[in-house]
Design a protein around this motif. Sequence first.
Motif, PDB file in Angstrom:
ATOM      1  N   ILE A   1      51.167  -4.181   8.032  1.00  0.00           N
ATOM      2  CA  ILE A   1      52.302  -2.380   7.078  1.00  0.00           C
ATOM      3  C   ILE A   1      53.244  -2.527   8.078  1.00  0.00           C
ATOM      4  CG2 ILE A   1      52.566  -1.060   6.463  1.00  0.00           C
ATOM      5  CD1 ILE A   1      49.412  -1.359   4.482  1.00  0.00           C
ATOM      6  N   MET A   2      52.557  -2.314   8.655  1.00  0.00           N
ATOM      7  CA  MET A   2      54.249  -2.230  10.331  1.00  0.00           C
ATOM      8  C   MET A   2      54.329  -3.165  11.132  1.00  0.00           C
ATOM      9  SD  MET A   2      51.642   0.749  12.004  1.00  0.00           S
ATOM     10  CE  MET A   2      52.577   0.714  13.733  1.00  0.00           C
ATOM     11  N   ALA A   3      53.591  -4.187  11.021  1.00  0.00           N
ATOM     12  CA  ALA A   3      54.853  -5.630  10.817  1.00  0.00           C
ATOM     13  C   ALA A   3      55.643  -5.736   9.776  1.00  0.00           C
ATOM     14  CB  ALA A   3      53.571  -6.448  10.993  1.00  0.00           C
ATOM     15  N   GLY A   4      55.342  -6.209   8.326  1.00  0.00           N
ATOM     16  CA  GLY A   4      56.411  -5.348   7.577  1.00  0.00           C
ATOM     17  C   GLY A   4      57.323  -5.515   7.578  1.00  0.00           C
ATOM     18  N   VAL A   5      56.740  -3.372   7.655  1.00  0.00           N
ATOM     19  CA  VAL A   5      58.191  -3.135   7.679  1.00  0.00           C
ATOM     20  C   VAL A   5      59.458  -3.047   9.179  1.00  0.00           C
ATOM     21  CG1 VAL A   5      58.792  -0.788   8.153  1.00  0.00           C
ATOM     22  CG2 VAL A   5      57.169  -0.758   6.654  1.00  0.00           C
ATOM     23  N   ALA A   6      58.936  -3.130   9.794  1.00  0.00           N
ATOM     24  CA  ALA A   6      59.672  -3.526  11.765  1.00  0.00           C
ATOM     25  C   ALA A   6      59.904  -4.814  10.756  1.00  0.00           C
ATOM     26  CB  ALA A   6      58.870  -4.142  12.732  1.00  0.00           C
ATOM     27  N   LEU A   7      60.019  -5.874  10.151  1.00  0.00           N
ATOM     28  CA  LEU A   7      60.369  -7.038   9.893  1.00  0.00           C
ATOM     29  C   LEU A   7      61.790  -6.864   8.913  1.00  0.00           C
ATOM     30  CD1 LEU A   7      57.529  -9.809   9.601  1.00  0.00           C
ATOM     31  CD2 LEU A   7      59.633  -9.715  10.991  1.00  0.00           C
ATOM     32  N   LEU A   8      61.371  -5.762   8.114  1.00  0.00           N
ATOM     33  CA  LEU A   8      62.199  -5.928   7.412  1.00  0.00           C
ATOM     34  C   LEU A   8      63.038  -4.940   7.396  1.00  0.00           C
ATOM     35  CD1 LEU A   8      60.317  -4.679   4.105  1.00  0.00           C
ATOM     36  CD2 LEU A   8      61.505  -6.555   3.603  1.00  0.00           C
ATOM     37  N   GLY A   9      63.364  -3.702   8.444  1.00  0.00           N
ATOM     38  CA  GLY A   9      63.872  -2.892   9.320  1.00  0.00           C
ATOM     39  C   GLY A   9      65.083  -3.948  10.147  1.00  0.00           C
ATOM     40  N   ALA A  10      63.972  -5.033  10.527  1.00  0.00           N
ATOM     41  CA  ALA A  10      65.844  -5.568  11.663  1.00  0.00           C
ATOM     42  C   ALA A  10      66.247  -6.317  10.522  1.00  0.00           C
ATOM     43  CB  ALA A  10      64.753  -6.686  12.085  1.00  0.00           C
ATOM     44  N   GLN A  11      65.907  -6.669   9.481  1.00  0.00           N
ATOM     45  CA  GLN A  11      67.131  -7.400   8.616  1.00  0.00           C
ATOM     46  C   GLN A  11      68.090  -6.477   7.892  1.00  0.00           C
ATOM     47  OE1 GLN A  11      65.169  -8.069   4.828  1.00  0.00           O
ATOM     48  NE2 GLN A  11      66.202  -9.642   3.560  1.00  0.00           N
TER      49      GLN A  11
ATOM     50  N   GLY B   1      65.539  -2.847  -2.496  1.00  0.00           N
ATOM     51  CA  GLY B   1      64.194  -4.359  -2.235  1.00  0.00           C
ATOM     52  C   GLY B   1      64.477  -4.036  -1.596  1.00  0.00           C
ATOM     53  N   LEU B   2      65.227  -3.137  -0.851  1.00  0.00           N
ATOM     54  CA  LEU B   2      64.885  -2.327   1.152  1.00  0.00           C
ATOM     55  C   LEU B   2      63.768  -1.370   1.151  1.00  0.00           C
ATOM     56  CD1 LEU B   2      64.968  -3.605   4.399  1.00  0.00           C
ATOM     57  CD2 LEU B   2      67.282  -2.150   3.956  1.00  0.00           C
ATOM     58  N   ALA B   3      64.293  -0.297   1.008  1.00  0.00           N
ATOM     59  CA  ALA B   3      63.902   1.414   1.104  1.00  0.00           C
ATOM     60  C   ALA B   3      62.596   0.645   0.595  1.00  0.00           C
ATOM     61  CB  ALA B   3      64.665   2.068  -0.272  1.00  0.00           C
ATOM     62  N   TYR B   4      62.146   0.475  -0.620  1.00  0.00           N
ATOM     63  CA  TYR B   4      60.814   1.047  -1.435  1.00  0.00           C
ATOM     64  C   TYR B   4      59.386   0.114  -0.387  1.00  0.00           C
ATOM     65  CZ  TYR B   4      57.041   1.181  -4.629  1.00  0.00           C
ATOM     66  OH  TYR B   4      55.812   1.434  -6.030  1.00  0.00           O
ATOM     67  N   PRO B   5      59.852  -1.529  -0.130  1.00  0.00           N
ATOM     68  CA  PRO B   5      58.488  -1.632   0.702  1.00  0.00           C
ATOM     69  C   PRO B   5      58.778  -0.369   1.603  1.00  0.00           C
ATOM     70  CG  PRO B   5      60.366  -3.252   0.484  1.00  0.00           C
ATOM     71  CD  PRO B   5      61.233  -2.096  -0.603  1.00  0.00           C
ATOM     72  N   MET B   6      59.796  -0.204   1.970  1.00  0.00           N
ATOM     73  CA  MET B   6      59.240   0.782   3.443  1.00  0.00           C
ATOM     74  C   MET B   6      58.874   2.770   3.379  1.00  0.00           C
ATOM     75  SD  MET B   6      61.643  -0.241   6.323  1.00  0.00           S
ATOM     76  CE  MET B   6      62.058  -1.192   6.285  1.00  0.00           C
ATOM     77  N   LEU B   7      58.607   2.501   1.696  1.00  0.00           N
ATOM     78  CA  LEU B   7      57.276   3.142   1.302  1.00  0.00           C
ATOM     79  C   LEU B   7      56.051   3.093   2.019  1.00  0.00           C
ATOM     80  CD1 LEU B   7      58.418   4.795  -2.121  1.00  0.00           C
ATOM     81  CD2 LEU B   7      59.291   5.742   0.192  1.00  0.00           C
ATOM     82  N   SER B   8      55.956   1.994   2.306  1.00  0.00           N
ATOM     83  CA  SER B   8      54.668   1.737   2.482  1.00  0.00           C
ATOM     84  C   SER B   8      54.312   2.015   3.719  1.00  0.00           C
ATOM     85  CB  SER B   8      54.489   0.214   2.254  1.00  0.00           C
ATOM     86  OG  SER B   8      55.556  -0.177   3.445  1.00  0.00           O
ATOM     87  N   LEU B   9      55.074   3.244   4.733  1.00  0.00           N
ATOM     88  CA  LEU B   9      54.851   3.399   5.990  1.00  0.00           C
ATOM     89  C   LEU B   9      53.990   4.880   5.632  1.00  0.00           C
ATOM     90  CD1 LEU B   9      58.073   3.551   7.776  1.00  0.00           C
ATOM     91  CD2 LEU B   9      55.834   2.608   8.881  1.00  0.00           C
TER      92      LEU B   9
END
Length: 114
Positions: free
Chosen positions: A103-113, A67-75
């Motif tokens: 997309i980058m903002a979303g990845v940053a939000l997820l990465g901070a989580q 659930g965390l890794a897959y959205p990061m593939l949007s990079l």
Amino acid sequence: MSWILLLGACLLTCLGQIAQKYAVLHWQGRALGGWAKLKSPWLLLAFGSMGAGLLLWLLLLQRMPVGLAYPMLSLNFVFVTLAARWLFHEAVDARHWAGVALIMAGVALLGAQA
């Protein structure tokens, strides 16, 4: 270590996409049969990099929740957009850049989580 695997999987997948583009560009204007196309160095690079990316992805899934890794593939959307612009001189409009920024903002939000 998980973040390195994630970045590696993204970059290898992006390389695979770029190699696929170079493969079809190499085929244009040539009368190549199916076997000749399959032996293309660009296509072989695409297969190899996508396969290596898959192996890193499998290692990553052992360490990070999907659930965390897959959205990061949007990079990959970001990397491929940059490659399309710089390597292939494709036009990228403002709306597309806005999407990349989101997309980058979303990845940053997820990465901070994490």
